[in-house]
Scaffold this motif. Structure first.
Motif, short mmCIF file in Angstrom:
data_model
loop_
_atom_site.label_atom_id
_atom_site.label_comp_id
_atom_site.label_asym_id
_atom_site.label_seq_id
_atom_site.Cartn_x
_atom_site.Cartn_y
_atom_site.Cartn_z
N ALA A 12 38.04 38.41 37.13
CA ALA A 12 38.75 39.63 37.54
C ALA A 12 40.25 39.40 37.58
O ALA A 12 41.02 40.25 37.13
N ALA A 16 42.88 41.26 35.05
CA ALA A 16 43.98 42.08 35.55
C ALA A 16 45.33 41.57 35.05
O ALA A 16 46.20 42.36 34.69
N SER A 23 38.76 45.21 32.54
CA SER A 23 39.20 45.50 33.90
C SER A 23 39.50 46.99 34.06
O SER A 23 39.21 47.59 35.10
#
Length: 76
Positions: A12, A16, A23
């Protein structure tokens, strides 16, 4: 900042930081429901805050997350 030890959290964070489509799709999926709110959806999709999510969401989909969410049918 220490690197996360959980593989999903690592993914994650990487997604990002690189602005990956995955994402953004995760954020869009989360925003398809009445909850979570924008800030929580951003965090759960791996964004540092709602601001980078909003910027990248608009660049990718042409609207802000709030505008996109407001245009969803009530059953979404």
């Amino acid at each position: 900042m220490a690197a996360p030890s959980d593989p999903l959290q690592c993914h994650a964070v990487f997604a990002a930081l690189t602005g990956s489509r995955a994402s953004l799709e995760r954020a869009r999926q989360l925003l398809g429901a009445p909850r979570p709110g924008l800030h929580e959806a951003a965090a759960r999709a791996g964004f540092a805050s709602a601001s980078p999510l909003t910027h990248r969401f608009r660049a990718a989909f042409g609207v802000t997350p709030g505008t996109w969410r407001a245009g969803l049918p009530p059953s979404a």
